[in-house]
Scaffold this motif. Structure first.
Motif, PDB file in Angstrom:
ATOM      1  N   UNK A   1       0.846  -1.185   0.000  1.00  0.00           N
ATOM      2  CA  UNK A   1       0.000   0.000   0.000  1.00  0.00           C
ATOM      3  C   UNK A   1       0.888   1.244   0.000  1.00  0.00           C
ATOM      4  N   UNK A   2       0.672   2.136  -0.914  1.00  0.00           N
ATOM      5  CA  UNK A   2       1.491   3.344  -0.979  1.00  0.00           C
ATOM      6  C   UNK A   2       0.813   4.486  -0.234  1.00  0.00           C
ATOM      7  N   UNK A   3       1.620   5.432   0.180  1.00  0.00           N
ATOM      8  CA  UNK A   3       1.121   6.592   0.906  1.00  0.00           C
ATOM      9  C   UNK A   3       0.678   7.645  -0.099  1.00  0.00           C
ATOM     10  N   UNK A   4      -0.553   8.106   0.025  1.00  0.00           N
ATOM     11  CA  UNK A   4      -1.092   9.113  -0.878  1.00  0.00           C
ATOM     12  C   UNK A   4      -0.762  10.496  -0.321  1.00  0.00           C
ATOM     13  N   UNK A   5       0.330  11.103  -0.787  1.00  0.00           N
ATOM     14  CA  UNK A   5       0.790  12.381  -0.261  1.00  0.00           C
ATOM     15  C   UNK A   5      -0.192  13.506  -0.554  1.00  0.00           C
ATOM     16  N   UNK A   6      -0.893  13.438  -1.678  1.00  0.00           N
ATOM     17  CA  UNK A   6      -1.870  14.466  -1.999  1.00  0.00           C
ATOM     18  C   UNK A   6      -2.967  14.491  -0.934  1.00  0.00           C
ATOM     19  N   UNK A   7      -3.399  13.319  -0.498  1.00  0.00           N
ATOM     20  CA  UNK A   7      -4.425  13.221   0.541  1.00  0.00           C
ATOM     21  C   UNK A   7      -3.912  13.813   1.846  1.00  0.00           C
ATOM     22  N   UNK A   8      -2.683  13.505   2.213  1.00  0.00           N
ATOM     23  CA  UNK A   8      -2.115  14.054   3.443  1.00  0.00           C
ATOM     24  C   UNK A   8      -2.014  15.566   3.335  1.00  0.00           C
ATOM     25  N   UNK A   9      -1.584  16.076   2.202  1.00  0.00           N
ATOM     26  CA  UNK A   9      -1.485  17.518   2.024  1.00  0.00           C
ATOM     27  C   UNK A   9      -2.854  18.189   2.128  1.00  0.00           C
ATOM     28  N   UNK A  10      -3.880  17.578   1.581  1.00  0.00           N
ATOM     29  CA  UNK A  10      -5.227  18.136   1.671  1.00  0.00           C
ATOM     30  C   UNK A  10      -5.712  18.160   3.114  1.00  0.00           C
ATOM     31  N   UNK A  11      -5.409  17.111   3.865  1.00  0.00           N
ATOM     32  CA  UNK A  11      -5.800  17.080   5.281  1.00  0.00           C
ATOM     33  C   UNK A  11      -5.079  18.183   6.043  1.00  0.00           C
ATOM     34  N   UNK A  12      -3.812  18.375   5.746  1.00  0.00           N
ATOM     35  CA  UNK A  12      -3.043  19.429   6.405  1.00  0.00           C
ATOM     36  C   UNK A  12      -3.611  20.797   6.055  1.00  0.00           C
ATOM     37  N   UNK A  13      -3.898  21.012   4.781  1.00  0.00           N
ATOM     38  CA  UNK A  13      -4.476  22.287   4.348  1.00  0.00           C
ATOM     39  C   UNK A  13      -5.804  22.541   5.047  1.00  0.00           C
ATOM     40  N   UNK A  14      -6.624  21.518   5.140  1.00  0.00           N
ATOM     41  CA  UNK A  14      -7.928  21.653   5.797  1.00  0.00           C
ATOM     42  C   UNK A  14      -7.763  22.035   7.264  1.00  0.00           C
ATOM     43  N   UNK A  15      -6.864  21.348   7.966  1.00  0.00           N
ATOM     44  CA  UNK A  15      -6.618  21.657   9.375  1.00  0.00           C
ATOM     45  C   UNK A  15      -6.125  23.086   9.541  1.00  0.00           C
ATOM     46  N   UNK A  16      -5.168  23.488   8.737  1.00  0.00           N
ATOM     47  CA  UNK A  16      -4.622  24.844   8.848  1.00  0.00           C
ATOM     48  C   UNK A  16      -5.679  25.895   8.525  1.00  0.00           C
ATOM     49  N   UNK A  17      -6.523  25.631   7.550  1.00  0.00           N
ATOM     50  CA  UNK A  17      -7.600  26.567   7.225  1.00  0.00           C
ATOM     51  C   UNK A  17      -8.613  26.676   8.353  1.00  0.00           C
ATOM     52  N   UNK A  18      -8.924  25.564   9.002  1.00  0.00           N
ATOM     53  CA  UNK A  18      -9.834  25.596  10.148  1.00  0.00           C
ATOM     54  C   UNK A  18      -9.243  26.434  11.279  1.00  0.00           C
ATOM     55  N   UNK A  19      -7.964  26.266  11.518  1.00  0.00           N
ATOM     56  CA  UNK A  19      -7.288  27.035  12.566  1.00  0.00           C
ATOM     57  C   UNK A  19      -7.295  28.519  12.212  1.00  0.00           C
ATOM     58  N   UNK A  20      -6.991  28.847  10.966  1.00  0.00           N
ATOM     59  CA  UNK A  20      -6.967  30.245  10.530  1.00  0.00           C
ATOM     60  C   UNK A  20      -8.321  30.917  10.717  1.00  0.00           C
ATOM     61  N   UNK A  21      -9.397  30.176  10.430  1.00  0.00           N
ATOM     62  CA  UNK A  21     -10.746  30.752  10.491  1.00  0.00           C
ATOM     63  C   UNK A  21     -11.327  30.791  11.895  1.00  0.00           C
ATOM     64  N   UNK A  22     -10.713  30.122  12.829  1.00  0.00           N
ATOM     65  CA  UNK A  22     -11.262  30.046  14.182  1.00  0.00           C
ATOM     66  C   UNK A  22     -10.874  31.283  14.993  1.00  0.00           C
ATOM     67  N   UNK A  23     -11.853  32.103  15.281  1.00  0.00           N
ATOM     68  CA  UNK A  23     -11.581  33.314  16.057  1.00  0.00           C
ATOM     69  C   UNK A  23     -11.207  32.994  17.500  1.00  0.00           C
ATOM     70  N   UNK A  24     -11.598  31.826  18.001  1.00  0.00           N
ATOM     71  CA  UNK A  24     -11.282  31.473  19.380  1.00  0.00           C
ATOM     72  C   UNK A  24      -9.819  31.067  19.562  1.00  0.00           C
TER      73      UNK A  24
END
Length: 120
Positions: A1-24
């Motif tokens: 099974x190979x590691x899907x780096x694009x998927x990992x990058x998308x998860x990272x982008x999503x997490x960082x975007x959630x953090x950026x948008x969180x005013x708390x």
């Protein structure tokens, strides 16, 4: 099974975007990443939060040696005790690591212990 780096990058982008948008999450000075691996995500989160201090904990020495821009501590978190004092972090992150712990209740209780009363 190979590691899907694009998927990992998308998860990272999503997490960082959630953090950026969180005013708390504007006043995070000190945060901890449990199971930080090589610290790349930890460093990115530190930058997004504009945090003064970021610490990463992992059990894998070789991964910790690759970490840059953060302080690291080697610890086996399966032992039940996170090696920090009570109420010492504004944020505790368990990204892509909680599933590796046998006793998730214990790691969550410990995370709560080391969080400041107003922490996340």
């Amino acid at each position: 099974m190979s590691c899907n780096l694009e998927y990992i990058d998308e998860r990272t982008k999503t997490l960082l975007n959630l953090i950026k948008r969180s005013s708390s999450l504007r006043d995070i000075n000190r945060f901890l990443d449990l199971g930080c691996g090589n610290g790349r995500l930890t460093s990115r989160v530190k930058s997004v939060l504009n945090a003064d201090e970021a610490l990463g904990v992992d059990v894998v020495t070789d991964a910790l040696k690759q970490a840059q821009g953060i302080m690291t501590t080697k610890a086996d978190l399966s032992s039940g005790k996170i090696p920090f004092i009570d109420n010492s972090f504004d944020l505790v992150l368990l990204s892509e690591s909680i599933e590796h712990f046998y006793n998730t209740d214990c790691i969550l209780q410990e995370s709560h212990r080391i969080l400041k009363p107003s922490g996340y």
